[in-house]
Motif scaffolding. Structure first.
Motif, PDB file in Angstrom:
ATOM      1  N   ASN A  35      28.353 -16.893  28.155  1.00 47.23           N
ATOM      2  CA  ASN A  35      27.475 -16.522  27.335  1.00 47.23           C
ATOM      3  C   ASN A  35      27.263 -16.533  25.590  1.00 47.23           C
ATOM      4  OD1 ASN A  35      29.010 -15.609  29.580  1.00 47.23           O
ATOM      5  ND2 ASN A  35      27.753 -13.452  29.358  1.00 47.23           N
ATOM      6  N   GLY A  36      26.112 -17.338  25.271  1.00 42.59           N
ATOM      7  CA  GLY A  36      25.395 -17.316  23.988  1.00 42.59           C
ATOM      8  C   GLY A  36      26.197 -19.024  23.919  1.00 42.59           C
ATOM      9  N   CYS A  37      26.200 -19.752  24.290  1.00 41.90           N
ATOM     10  CA  CYS A  37      26.647 -21.076  24.800  1.00 41.90           C
ATOM     11  C   CYS A  37      25.093 -21.825  25.014  1.00 41.90           C
ATOM     12  CB  CYS A  37      27.777 -21.841  24.908  1.00 41.90           C
ATOM     13  SG  CYS A  37      29.024 -21.495  24.894  1.00 41.90           S
ATOM     14  N   ASP A  38      24.554 -22.919  24.148  1.00 46.57           N
ATOM     15  CA  ASP A  38      23.038 -23.801  24.607  1.00 46.57           C
ATOM     16  C   ASP A  38      24.010 -24.681  25.673  1.00 46.57           C
ATOM     17  OD1 ASP A  38      22.040 -22.110  23.374  1.00 46.57           O
ATOM     18  OD2 ASP A  38      21.817 -23.704  22.007  1.00 46.57           O
ATOM     19  N   ILE A  39      23.734 -24.395  27.396  1.00 49.33           N
ATOM     20  CA  ILE A  39      24.031 -25.259  28.848  1.00 49.33           C
ATOM     21  C   ILE A  39      23.009 -26.095  29.037  1.00 49.33           C
ATOM     22  CG2 ILE A  39      25.236 -25.918  30.397  1.00 49.33           C
ATOM     23  CD1 ILE A  39      26.760 -23.014  29.692  1.00 49.33           C
ATOM     24  N   GLU A  40      22.941 -27.724  28.695  1.00 49.90           N
ATOM     25  CA  GLU A  40      21.079 -27.804  29.326  1.00 49.90           C
ATOM     26  C   GLU A  40      22.070 -29.197  30.398  1.00 49.90           C
ATOM     27  OE1 GLU A  40      19.423 -29.531  26.145  1.00 49.90           O
ATOM     28  OE2 GLU A  40      18.755 -27.366  25.642  1.00 49.90           O
ATOM     29  N   LYS A  41      21.311 -28.383  31.247  1.00 47.61           N
ATOM     30  CA  LYS A  41      22.021 -29.844  32.925  1.00 47.61           C
ATOM     31  C   LYS A  41      23.436 -29.570  33.169  1.00 47.61           C
ATOM     32  CE  LYS A  41      17.511 -32.264  32.261  1.00 47.61           C
ATOM     33  NZ  LYS A  41      16.517 -33.606  32.188  1.00 47.61           N
ATOM     34  N   ILE A  98      43.976   3.345  41.860  1.00 51.28           N
ATOM     35  CA  ILE A  98      43.697   4.237  42.458  1.00 51.28           C
ATOM     36  C   ILE A  98      43.228   3.906  43.554  1.00 51.28           C
ATOM     37  CG2 ILE A  98      42.224   6.798  42.503  1.00 51.28           C
ATOM     38  CD1 ILE A  98      42.643   6.761  39.802  1.00 51.28           C
ATOM     39  N   ASP A  99      42.221   2.834  43.014  1.00 51.93           N
ATOM     40  CA  ASP A  99      41.639   1.866  43.418  1.00 51.93           C
ATOM     41  C   ASP A  99      42.349   1.043  44.923  1.00 51.93           C
ATOM     42  OD1 ASP A  99      38.993   2.761  43.395  1.00 51.93           O
ATOM     43  OD2 ASP A  99      38.257  -0.012  42.078  1.00 51.93           O
ATOM     44  N   ALA A 100      43.609   1.312  44.687  1.00 48.52           N
ATOM     45  CA  ALA A 100      44.583   0.487  45.450  1.00 48.52           C
ATOM     46  C   ALA A 100      45.447   1.033  46.475  1.00 48.52           C
ATOM     47  CB  ALA A 100      45.470  -0.953  44.562  1.00 48.52           C
ATOM     48  N   LEU A 101      45.895   2.329  45.928  1.00 46.93           N
ATOM     49  CA  LEU A 101      46.518   3.621  46.496  1.00 46.93           C
ATOM     50  C   LEU A 101      45.813   4.149  47.266  1.00 46.93           C
ATOM     51  CD1 LEU A 101      47.995   5.131  43.076  1.00 46.93           C
ATOM     52  CD2 LEU A 101      49.465   3.264  45.383  1.00 46.93           C
ATOM     53  N   LEU A 102      44.465   4.009  47.379  1.00 46.46           N
ATOM     54  CA  LEU A 102      43.299   4.243  48.468  1.00 46.46           C
ATOM     55  C   LEU A 102      43.121   3.404  49.587  1.00 46.46           C
ATOM     56  CD1 LEU A 102      41.978   6.864  46.000  1.00 46.46           C
ATOM     57  CD2 LEU A 102      42.893   7.839  47.163  1.00 46.46           C
ATOM     58  N   LYS A 103      42.986   2.039  48.755  1.00 49.45           N
ATOM     59  CA  LYS A 103      43.276   0.967  49.525  1.00 49.45           C
ATOM     60  C   LYS A 103      41.917   0.862  49.816  1.00 49.45           C
ATOM     61  CE  LYS A 103      47.439   2.061  52.940  1.00 49.45           C
ATOM     62  NZ  LYS A 103      47.991   1.825  53.766  1.00 49.45           N
ATOM     63  N   ARG A 104      41.094   0.825  48.681  1.00 50.42           N
ATOM     64  CA  ARG A 104      39.611   1.274  48.192  1.00 50.42           C
ATOM     65  C   ARG A 104      39.293  -0.775  48.602  1.00 50.42           C
ATOM     66  NH1 ARG A 104      38.248   4.855  44.347  1.00 50.42           N
ATOM     67  NH2 ARG A 104      37.740   6.837  45.860  1.00 50.42           N
ATOM     68  N   LYS A 105      38.769  -1.980  49.319  1.00 52.17           N
ATOM     69  CA  LYS A 105      38.512  -2.712  49.589  1.00 52.17           C
ATOM     70  C   LYS A 105      37.555  -3.456  49.364  1.00 52.17           C
ATOM     71  CE  LYS A 105      41.952  -3.188  52.544  1.00 52.17           C
ATOM     72  NZ  LYS A 105      43.076  -3.933  52.451  1.00 52.17           N
ATOM     73  N   GLY A 106      36.289  -3.054  48.465  1.00 53.07           N
ATOM     74  CA  GLY A 106      35.192  -4.050  48.464  1.00 53.07           C
ATOM     75  C   GLY A 106      35.751  -4.729  46.789  1.00 53.07           C
ATOM     76  N   TRP A 107      34.763  -6.143  46.885  1.00 55.27           N
ATOM     77  CA  TRP A 107      34.744  -6.794  46.104  1.00 55.27           C
ATOM     78  C   TRP A 107      33.981  -6.597  44.622  1.00 55.27           C
ATOM     79  CZ3 TRP A 107      37.420 -11.181  45.819  1.00 55.27           C
ATOM     80  CH2 TRP A 107      37.020 -12.402  44.810  1.00 55.27           C
ATOM     81  N   GLY A 108      32.952  -6.009  44.519  1.00 54.00           N
ATOM     82  CA  GLY A 108      32.207  -5.762  43.254  1.00 54.00           C
ATOM     83  C   GLY A 108      31.648  -6.736  42.902  1.00 54.00           C
ATOM     84  N   GLU A 109      30.741  -7.510  42.878  1.00 54.75           N
ATOM     85  CA  GLU A 109      29.843  -8.166  43.265  1.00 54.75           C
ATOM     86  C   GLU A 109      29.045  -8.108  41.325  1.00 54.75           C
ATOM     87  OE1 GLU A 109      26.861  -9.391  45.651  1.00 54.75           O
ATOM     88  OE2 GLU A 109      28.410  -8.697  47.688  1.00 54.75           O
ATOM     89  N   MET A 110      29.334  -9.021  40.785  1.00 53.65           N
ATOM     90  CA  MET A 110      29.033  -9.408  39.185  1.00 53.65           C
ATOM     91  C   MET A 110      27.141  -9.495  39.772  1.00 53.65           C
ATOM     92  SD  MET A 110      30.393 -11.091  36.196  1.00 53.65           S
ATOM     93  CE  MET A 110      29.572 -12.130  35.478  1.00 53.65           C
ATOM     94  N   LYS A 111      27.063  -8.678  38.304  1.00 53.01           N
ATOM     95  CA  LYS A 111      24.668  -9.889  38.543  1.00 53.01           C
ATOM     96  C   LYS A 111      24.724 -10.495  37.695  1.00 53.01           C
ATOM     97  CE  LYS A 111      22.961  -5.563  39.057  1.00 53.01           C
ATOM     98  NZ  LYS A 111      22.410  -3.966  38.832  1.00 53.01           N
ATOM     99  N   ARG A 112      24.824 -12.116  38.391  1.00 56.14           N
ATOM    100  CA  ARG A 112      24.559 -13.663  38.144  1.00 56.14           C
ATOM    101  C   ARG A 112      23.725 -13.636  36.876  1.00 56.14           C
ATOM    102  NH1 ARG A 112      29.872 -14.383  37.837  1.00 56.14           N
ATOM    103  NH2 ARG A 112      30.885 -14.393  39.982  1.00 56.14           N
ATOM    104  N   LYS A 113      22.972 -13.983  35.688  1.00 56.43           N
ATOM    105  CA  LYS A 113      22.097 -14.308  35.193  1.00 56.43           C
ATOM    106  C   LYS A 113      22.178 -16.063  35.370  1.00 56.43           C
ATOM    107  CE  LYS A 113      21.389 -12.860  31.349  1.00 56.43           C
ATOM    108  NZ  LYS A 113      21.516 -12.507  30.391  1.00 56.43           N
ATOM    109  N   GLY A 114      23.330 -16.899  35.136  1.00 56.86           N
ATOM    110  CA  GLY A 114      23.243 -17.927  35.222  1.00 56.86           C
ATOM    111  C   GLY A 114      23.310 -19.138  33.660  1.00 56.86           C
ATOM    112  N   VAL A 115      24.037 -19.585  33.682  1.00 57.75           N
ATOM    113  CA  VAL A 115      24.186 -19.844  32.311  1.00 57.75           C
ATOM    114  C   VAL A 115      24.015 -21.606  31.588  1.00 57.75           C
ATOM    115  CG1 VAL A 115      26.651 -18.440  32.135  1.00 57.75           C
ATOM    116  CG2 VAL A 115      26.223 -21.392  32.461  1.00 57.75           C
ATOM    117  N   SER A 116      23.021 -21.997  32.534  1.00 58.41           N
ATOM    118  CA  SER A 116      21.957 -23.060  31.975  1.00 58.41           C
ATOM    119  C   SER A 116      20.866 -22.924  32.104  1.00 58.41           C
ATOM    120  CB  SER A 116      22.386 -24.488  33.439  1.00 58.41           C
ATOM    121  OG  SER A 116      22.562 -25.931  32.913  1.00 58.41           O
ATOM    122  N   LYS A 117      20.404 -23.575  30.971  1.00 54.93           N
ATOM    123  CA  LYS A 117      18.841 -23.309  31.152  1.00 54.93           C
ATOM    124  C   LYS A 117      18.500 -24.854  31.891  1.00 54.93           C
ATOM    125  CE  LYS A 117      18.485 -22.673  26.574  1.00 54.93           C
ATOM    126  NZ  LYS A 117      18.652 -22.868  24.680  1.00 54.93           N
TER     127      LYS A 117
END
Length: 461
Positions: free
Chosen positions: A199-205, A442-461
């Motif tokens: 994030n913050g870098c210029d990436i082309e192709k 706490i999540d681990a102790l409660l055995k929560r499994k979710g991956w927790g997806e991140m919203k991607r914008k993409g880093v390249s122009k």
């Protein structure tokens, strides 16, 4: 009671500071030595196919529509004599597969896959008409570990490298990350490269054309965190073969050893879990193999830009850390596993895993002491000064280390901003990450499994 708790937190933090100081000194000496060597390191000879070893690059992709083109483009342009790229579309629900088909002119092919590791069903295999060494596997969704295991089954070369689908690799990164493996005559069975924030870098192709720093404070703090983790922690641990993490974003492994270890496990921290299992296998078979970290090869990856995404990521990372530690609890303080059992596992258990709990207790004690006043005010000042030293000072040292050796940031203003933000870490960023990591426990102790997806914008122009 408050006095006893404060003294416990104080001495715990002093012990951690002494350990980090040791890592800083080791990293400083090692980095300087490596960068003096790097001036004349003969990477050109590794371009000769008879000298180096071929690699299968595995790219697990689940809903990576935004960044997959840049990742594959960067891999197609790397300088390395013999390699294949295997993208594993892990049942994406967006247009990841369609994007790959259109951008790289994929056609379906027939190929028998040797199932050395159990995976979800492979639906189809494609090969690019433009680039004969680019393959795409389309399979049912099974998670990142399952996708990587499917890629290992499909791969044809003796070394495999996992690259995240939102990452961009520098051209010479593979020559450098493979050098310890080639030079060691197969004594090194895994080698990890450094990961930086794109994030913050210029990436082309698929190529980084300008290295820059994001304007967002949340991203800048993650840049500092990565510098500290990679330039201090991993170099220091790697120097004594104590490394338990080769980043899932960029790591090369001996395929034979990965299969012997049972492949990637279905945990949220599958990269660390594999490395711990390899160390365990090395000790239990009385072999003298090594896992190393190479600071120079750089993989650029997208960092979360919102509090919500960062919180999900940190909770998941800490849950993954607990899973790996618990699965291999017989290694804790066990002399049979040498320095891994007596140093690495206790370090990750007491400092990396339980550290946030003690630190959170310290923040609570500071607040309570300030409220009670009088005799407790000195505890508040003492704990605050220790937490500043624990948090901000080592981050500042990591920024200076970057400028002294790696020098990826060309602009002076970027380095000044990094230095300024590292001073503020204790005041806002560190308490937040401590809280999120405690939520992960706490999540681990409660055995929560979710991956927790991140919203991607993409880093390249």
């Amino acid at each position: 009671m408050i006095k006893l708790a404060a003294m416990f937190v104080f001495f715990f933090m002093i012990a951690v500071i002494l350990f980090y100081t040791f890592l800083l000194v080791v990293s400083l000496v090692q980095l300087r030595r490596m960068y003096e060597l790097d001036e004349w390191e003969p990477y050109e000879e590794m371009l000769d196919v008879s000298y180096t070893k071929p690699v299968s690059i595995l790219v697990p992709a689940y809903n990576e529509e935004a960044g997959i083109f840049a990742t594959v483009r960067s891999l197609l342009s790397i300088e390395y004599p013999e390699y294949e790229i295997v993208v594993i579309n892990d049942g994406s629900t967006d247009d990841t597969l369609e994007r790959l088909k259109n951008d790289f002119d994929l056609i379906p092919i027939k190929r028998v896959i040797r199932e050395q590791l159990k995976t979800k069903r492979v639906r189809a295999v494609y090969r690019s008409r433009k680039f004969s060494h680019l393959f795409v596997i389309d399979k049912e969704n099974g998670g990142k570990a399952d996708a990587l295991n499917a890629g290992i089954n499909f791969s044809t070369y003796p070394y495999v490298c996992s690259i995240d689908g939102d990452s961009v690799i520098e051209r010479r990164a593979f020559l450098k990350v493979m050098k310890p493996i080639v030079d060691s005559d197969e004594d090194v069975i895994a080698s990890g490269g450094s990961v930086r924030i794109a994030n913050g870098c210029d990436i082309e192709k698929g190529e980084v054309v300008r290295i820059g720093l994001s304007r967002q404070p949340l991203v800048i703090m993650q840049v500092i965190e990565y510098l500290r983790a990679f330039l201090m922690g991993r170099i220091g641990l790697s120097r004594h073969n104590l490394l338990l993490i080769v980043s899932g974003a960029f790591g090369v492994f001996s395929k034979q050893w990965v299969i012997r270890a049972g492949g990637y496990a279905h945990t949220v921290g599958e990269d660390m879990e594999l490395v711990v299992r390899l160390h365990r296998l090395i000790k239990e078979t009385n072999t003298n193999k090594k896992i190393v970290y190479v600071p120079d090869p750089v993989c650029w990856t997208e960092a979360p830009e919102s509090m919500t995404d960062l919180r999900k990521q940190r909770r998941r990372w800490h849950r993954g850390l607990l899973e790996s530690l618990w699965l291999h609890r017989r290694m804790w303080f066990n002399p049979r596993y040498g320095s891994i059992g007596l140093v690495s596992m206790p370090y990750f258990l007491l400092i990396e895993f339980l550290g946030p709990v003690v630190e959170l207790l310290g923040y609570i004690l500071i607040i309570v002491s300030l409220i009670l006043g009088d005799v407790y005010i000195e505890f508040a000042i003492l704990l605050f000064l220790v937490s500043v030293l624990y948090g901000s000072i080592f981050s500042m040292a990591a920024v200076l280390l970057e400028e002294w050796t790696v020098r990826k940031f060309s602009g002076v203003s970027d380095v000044v901003r990094l230095f300024f933000y590292s001073l503020t870490e204790t005041l806002w960023y560190r308490p937040l990450t401590v809280l999120w990591r405690c939520e992960g426990i706490i999540d681990a102790l409660l055995k929560r499994k979710g991956w927790g997806e991140m919203k991607r914008k993409g880093v390249s122009k």
